[in-house]
Design a protein around this motif. Structure first.
Motif, PDB file in Angstrom:
ATOM      1  N   ILE A  86     -11.375  -4.635  21.036  1.00  0.00           N
ATOM      2  CA  ILE A  86     -11.247  -3.215  21.349  1.00  0.00           C
ATOM      3  C   ILE A  86     -12.439  -2.671  22.138  1.00  0.00           C
ATOM      4  O   ILE A  86     -12.260  -1.941  23.125  1.00  0.00           O
ATOM      5  N   LEU A  87     -13.668  -3.029  21.733  1.00  0.00           N
ATOM      6  CA  LEU A  87     -14.843  -2.339  22.264  1.00  0.00           C
ATOM      7  C   LEU A  87     -15.299  -2.787  23.656  1.00  0.00           C
ATOM      8  O   LEU A  87     -15.565  -1.925  24.511  1.00  0.00           O
ATOM      9  N   PRO A  88     -15.444  -4.095  23.932  1.00  0.00           N
ATOM     10  CA  PRO A  88     -15.972  -4.484  25.253  1.00  0.00           C
ATOM     11  C   PRO A  88     -15.190  -3.960  26.452  1.00  0.00           C
ATOM     12  O   PRO A  88     -15.820  -3.591  27.465  1.00  0.00           O
ATOM     13  N   PRO A  89     -13.850  -3.886  26.410  1.00  0.00           N
ATOM     14  CA  PRO A  89     -13.152  -3.352  27.591  1.00  0.00           C
ATOM     15  C   PRO A  89     -13.563  -1.925  27.947  1.00  0.00           C
ATOM     16  O   PRO A  89     -13.475  -1.514  29.107  1.00  0.00           O
ATOM     17  N   PHE A  90     -14.009  -1.154  26.940  1.00  0.00           N
ATOM     18  CA  PHE A  90     -14.386   0.240  27.184  1.00  0.00           C
ATOM     19  C   PHE A  90     -15.901   0.433  27.274  1.00  0.00           C
ATOM     20  O   PHE A  90     -16.362   1.389  27.889  1.00  0.00           O
ATOM     21  N   TRP A  91     -16.658  -0.477  26.659  1.00  0.00           N
ATOM     22  CA  TRP A  91     -18.095  -0.254  26.520  1.00  0.00           C
ATOM     23  C   TRP A  91     -18.919  -1.422  27.039  1.00  0.00           C
ATOM     24  O   TRP A  91     -20.125  -1.462  26.876  1.00  0.00           O
ATOM     25  N   GLY A  92     -18.274  -2.417  27.616  1.00  0.00           N
ATOM     26  CA  GLY A  92     -18.986  -3.538  28.212  1.00  0.00           C
ATOM     27  C   GLY A  92     -19.815  -4.315  27.205  1.00  0.00           C
ATOM     28  O   GLY A  92     -19.394  -4.553  26.075  1.00  0.00           O
ATOM     29  N   ASN A  93     -21.020  -4.688  27.632  1.00  0.00           N
ATOM     30  CA  ASN A  93     -21.893  -5.500  26.782  1.00  0.00           C
ATOM     31  C   ASN A  93     -22.352  -4.736  25.547  1.00  0.00           C
ATOM     32  O   ASN A  93     -22.616  -5.332  24.495  1.00  0.00           O
ATOM     33  N   HIS A  94     -22.454  -3.417  25.664  1.00  0.00           N
ATOM     34  CA  HIS A  94     -22.769  -2.614  24.476  1.00  0.00           C
ATOM     35  C   HIS A  94     -21.689  -2.811  23.405  1.00  0.00           C
ATOM     36  O   HIS A  94     -21.979  -2.824  22.201  1.00  0.00           O
TER      37      HIS A  94
END
Length: 232
Positions: A195-203
């Motif tokens: 869920i997170l990397p597609p929207f927030w990249g490496n963060h």
């Protein structure tokens, strides 16, 4: 082989040797070590997948992640010392059938562990940039690593509970609970990396890693009463 040689005097005494090779003891030993192995393989799998997924963010973030994972390793080695203390003290308390000593050992070692985590977090905030410069000569990697450095300042504080509970659970031989907690935590990690990397990249990857450690702490903390019950 060395261990067997060092134990040769005990093994030479038939009565004591028979107890060592009792089926129930060997079965329990295999079960405990099997649980620990599964937990360790799952944890290592998460760390390895973190690196592979980081490769999709580009060469510079991948290199920055590799540098910053040395901070994670340093944190683990440092806090494992307190976890080993918890393992020993809790094991002694369980053997003595003293639930009160299990609680005291858990609280005391965890307090020291938390203190160590705070110190490490402060060190990473104050000297993290200098440490990064020692680990890489690439200006691009240095700059990228500094962007994600705040995650490393949080890592000891988020991870300390999981590390300490590992030691407590191993000391109380609650390895099945520890294994099951790890399985649930991996599921949380998997959901976060989807869920997170597609929207927030490496963060997003670093947030997923923090979620893994937080999930480990929450799932094991719910089972902590079993540690005191093991000494009853």
């Amino acid at each position: 082989a060395l261990g067997l040689w060092l134990a040769r005097h005990v093994l030479g005494q038939a009565r004591r040797a028979a107890g060592l090779w009792a089926r129930d003891r060997l079965t329990r030993l295999a079960r405990v070590n099997g649980d620990i192995m599964i937990r360790s393989v799952l944890l290592q799998g998460c760390m390895t997948s973190f690196l592979f997924l980081g490769a999709g963010q580009g060469d510079v973030p991948l290199a920055a992640n590799q540098v910053l994972l040395q901070f994670v390793a340093l944190t683990a080695y440092a806090l494992d010392g307190f976890a080993f203390a918890a393992e020993s003290l809790v094991g002694q308390a369980v053997g003595a059938r003293r639930p009160d000593r299990v609680r005291r050992a858990s609280l005391l070692t965890s307090a020291w562990g938390l203190g160590g985590a705070v110190v490490m977090g402060l060190v990473f905030i104050v000297a993290g940039g200098a440490i990064i410069d020692l680990l890489t000569t690439s200006d691009a990697v240095r700059q990228a690593a500094r962007i994600y450095l705040p995650w490393l300042a949080l890592a000891p504080l988020i991870g300390v509970a999981g590390w300490m509970l590992d030691g407590i659970f191993i000391g109380a031989t609650l390895t099945r609970d520890m294994r099951n907690a790890m399985i649930r935590s991996v599921a949380v990690f998997a959901a976060c990396v989807l869920i997170l990397p597609p929207f927030w990249g490496n963060h997003g990857l670093w947030a997923a890693l923090m979620a893994l450690n937080l999930a480990r702490a929450v799932t094991m903390l719910r089972r902590y009463p079993n540690a005191e019950a093991a000494a009853a």
